[in-house]
Design a protein around this motif. Sequence first.
Motif, PDB file in Angstrom:
ATOM      1  N   MET A   1       0.843  -1.174   0.000  1.00  0.00           N
ATOM      2  CA  MET A   1       0.000   0.000   0.000  1.00  0.00           C
ATOM      3  C   MET A   1       0.892   1.242   0.000  1.00  0.00           C
ATOM      4  SD  MET A   1      -2.468   1.093   3.191  1.00  0.00           S
ATOM      5  CE  MET A   1      -1.522   0.501   4.542  1.00  0.00           C
ATOM      6  N   PRO A   2       1.354   1.666  -1.162  1.00  0.00           N
ATOM      7  CA  PRO A   2       2.234   2.828  -1.187  1.00  0.00           C
ATOM      8  C   PRO A   2       1.470   4.137  -0.958  1.00  0.00           C
ATOM      9  CG  PRO A   2       1.831   2.105  -3.429  1.00  0.00           C
ATOM     10  CD  PRO A   2       1.155   1.114  -2.505  1.00  0.00           C
ATOM     11  N   LEU A   3       2.164   5.081  -0.343  1.00  0.00           N
ATOM     12  CA  LEU A   3       1.698   6.459  -0.280  1.00  0.00           C
ATOM     13  C   LEU A   3       2.790   7.275  -0.951  1.00  0.00           C
ATOM     14  CD1 LEU A   3      -0.390   8.551   0.588  1.00  0.00           C
ATOM     15  CD2 LEU A   3       0.819   8.732   2.763  1.00  0.00           C
ATOM     16  N   ILE A   4       2.417   7.954  -2.010  1.00  0.00           N
ATOM     17  CA  ILE A   4       3.364   8.682  -2.842  1.00  0.00           C
ATOM     18  C   ILE A   4       3.188  10.175  -2.615  1.00  0.00           C
ATOM     19  CG2 ILE A   4       4.070   9.149  -5.238  1.00  0.00           C
ATOM     20  CD1 ILE A   4       4.466   6.211  -4.357  1.00  0.00           C
ATOM     21  N   LEU A   5       4.300  10.872  -2.359  1.00  0.00           N
ATOM     22  CA  LEU A   5       4.317  12.330  -2.315  1.00  0.00           C
ATOM     23  C   LEU A   5       4.862  12.791  -3.651  1.00  0.00           C
ATOM     24  CD1 LEU A   5       4.255  11.677   0.752  1.00  0.00           C
ATOM     25  CD2 LEU A   5       5.704  13.658   1.076  1.00  0.00           C
ATOM     26  N   PHE A   6       4.097  13.599  -4.346  1.00  0.00           N
ATOM     27  CA  PHE A   6       4.490  14.103  -5.666  1.00  0.00           C
ATOM     28  C   PHE A   6       4.471  15.618  -5.629  1.00  0.00           C
ATOM     29  CE2 PHE A   6       2.984  15.286 -10.070  1.00  0.00           C
ATOM     30  CZ  PHE A   6       4.201  15.069 -10.699  1.00  0.00           C
ATOM     31  N   ASN A   7       5.505  16.240  -6.162  1.00  0.00           N
ATOM     32  CA  ASN A   7       5.558  17.692  -6.284  1.00  0.00           C
ATOM     33  C   ASN A   7       5.082  18.033  -7.697  1.00  0.00           C
ATOM     34  OD1 ASN A   7       6.123  20.424  -6.396  1.00  0.00           O
ATOM     35  ND2 ASN A   7       8.078  20.238  -5.343  1.00  0.00           N
ATOM     36  N   LYS A   8       3.806  18.398  -7.797  1.00  0.00           N
ATOM     37  CA  LYS A   8       3.178  18.647  -9.097  1.00  0.00           C
ATOM     38  C   LYS A   8       3.657  19.975  -9.679  1.00  0.00           C
ATOM     39  CE  LYS A   8      -0.870  20.444 -10.032  1.00  0.00           C
ATOM     40  NZ  LYS A   8      -0.524  21.295 -11.169  1.00  0.00           N
ATOM     41  N   PRO A   9       4.225  19.929 -10.882  1.00  0.00           N
ATOM     42  CA  PRO A   9       4.627  21.176 -11.520  1.00  0.00           C
ATOM     43  C   PRO A   9       3.421  21.998 -12.005  1.00  0.00           C
ATOM     44  CG  PRO A   9       5.839  19.303 -12.438  1.00  0.00           C
ATOM     45  CD  PRO A   9       4.706  18.756 -11.607  1.00  0.00           C
ATOM     46  N   PHE A  10       3.654  23.255 -12.230  1.00  0.00           N
ATOM     47  CA  PHE A  10       2.670  24.173 -12.793  1.00  0.00           C
ATOM     48  C   PHE A  10       2.168  23.628 -14.129  1.00  0.00           C
ATOM     49  CE2 PHE A  10       1.931  28.119 -15.351  1.00  0.00           C
ATOM     50  CZ  PHE A  10       0.898  28.645 -14.604  1.00  0.00           C
ATOM     51  N   GLN A  11       0.868  23.717 -14.350  1.00  0.00           N
ATOM     52  CA  GLN A  11       0.174  23.330 -15.585  1.00  0.00           C
ATOM     53  C   GLN A  11       0.042  21.830 -15.815  1.00  0.00           C
ATOM     54  OE1 GLN A  11      -1.572  25.520 -17.834  1.00  0.00           O
ATOM     55  NE2 GLN A  11      -1.319  26.672 -15.949  1.00  0.00           N
ATOM     56  N   VAL A  12       0.421  21.006 -14.848  1.00  0.00           N
ATOM     57  CA  VAL A  12       0.208  19.558 -14.960  1.00  0.00           C
ATOM     58  C   VAL A  12      -1.158  19.244 -14.377  1.00  0.00           C
ATOM     59  CG1 VAL A  12       0.987  17.285 -14.141  1.00  0.00           C
ATOM     60  CG2 VAL A  12       2.658  18.991 -14.908  1.00  0.00           C
ATOM     61  N   MET A  13      -1.919  18.410 -15.076  1.00  0.00           N
ATOM     62  CA  MET A  13      -3.253  18.025 -14.633  1.00  0.00           C
ATOM     63  C   MET A  13      -3.152  16.937 -13.561  1.00  0.00           C
ATOM     64  SD  MET A  13      -5.119  19.992 -16.469  1.00  0.00           S
ATOM     65  CE  MET A  13      -6.749  19.350 -16.192  1.00  0.00           C
ATOM     66  N   SER A  14      -4.022  17.021 -12.532  1.00  0.00           N
ATOM     67  CA  SER A  14      -4.047  16.040 -11.434  1.00  0.00           C
ATOM     68  C   SER A  14      -4.874  14.823 -11.830  1.00  0.00           C
ATOM     69  CB  SER A  14      -4.640  16.671 -10.168  1.00  0.00           C
ATOM     70  OG  SER A  14      -3.816  17.678  -9.686  1.00  0.00           O
ATOM     71  N   GLN A  15      -4.498  14.177 -12.913  1.00  0.00           N
ATOM     72  CA  GLN A  15      -5.213  13.000 -13.426  1.00  0.00           C
ATOM     73  C   GLN A  15      -4.227  12.154 -14.210  1.00  0.00           C
ATOM     74  OE1 GLN A  15      -7.909  15.410 -15.799  1.00  0.00           O
ATOM     75  NE2 GLN A  15      -6.936  14.734 -17.699  1.00  0.00           N
ATOM     76  N   PHE A  16      -4.559  10.877 -14.368  1.00  0.00           N
ATOM     77  CA  PHE A  16      -3.715   9.988 -15.150  1.00  0.00           C
ATOM     78  C   PHE A  16      -4.192   9.878 -16.590  1.00  0.00           C
ATOM     79  CE2 PHE A  16      -2.258   8.641 -10.987  1.00  0.00           C
ATOM     80  CZ  PHE A  16      -0.903   8.456 -11.218  1.00  0.00           C
ATOM     81  N   SER A  17      -5.483  10.114 -16.826  1.00  0.00           N
ATOM     82  CA  SER A  17      -5.977  10.037 -18.201  1.00  0.00           C
ATOM     83  C   SER A  17      -5.383  11.169 -19.028  1.00  0.00           C
ATOM     84  CB  SER A  17      -7.513  10.084 -18.217  1.00  0.00           C
ATOM     85  OG  SER A  17      -7.971  11.242 -17.558  1.00  0.00           O
TER      86      SER A  17
END
Length: 186
Positions: A1-17
């Motif tokens: 059961m991983p918990l991932i911390l991600f530093n989302k860059p500007f203009q990246v969508m919070s979705q995988f699709s």
Amino acid sequence: MPLILFNKPFQVMSQFSSHPERETLSDYIDIPNVYPAGRLDADSEGLLLLTDDGKLQHDISHPRRKQPKTYLAQVEGEASEEALERLRKPLDLGDFVTRESEARLIREPGWLWPRNPPIRERKNQPTAWLALTISEGKNRQVRRMTAAVGLPTLRLIRIAIGPFSLATHPVLPGEWREVDPLELEK
């Protein structure tokens, strides 16, 4: 059961699709069956948590169990004590009233990465940096709050969700790391 911390860059969508015009989480994270616990709009940067555990995802993002979230906001204008006090108290945004929050004026963080592209700068318009901690997470809430007190947000970076922060778990934009989900219980 991983918990991932991600530093989302500007203009990246919070979705995988896929998205027709922007990068998505799949451009950065190649771990099967993980999903974001909450969202961060494309115009915002910073910390996003992802997991493959539905219960954990629910515990992180459900309104009754929501973890406090801390943001750094670069705003247009000078932040008066009156504006900060309005941000701290419940604020009527028209379609809802916010809960109390923490808001304080800070210096521009020296550790902060440059945004790409940079924010627009106007020589005759000062800017200020605020640290805001909220316990809810309505759509574009921090941007709407700062605008409501006359301080439009120019740049917004989420730096913490509950016990997880970019200060204690540093990751650069576009990078991620796995952490122990039991830290949520501390």
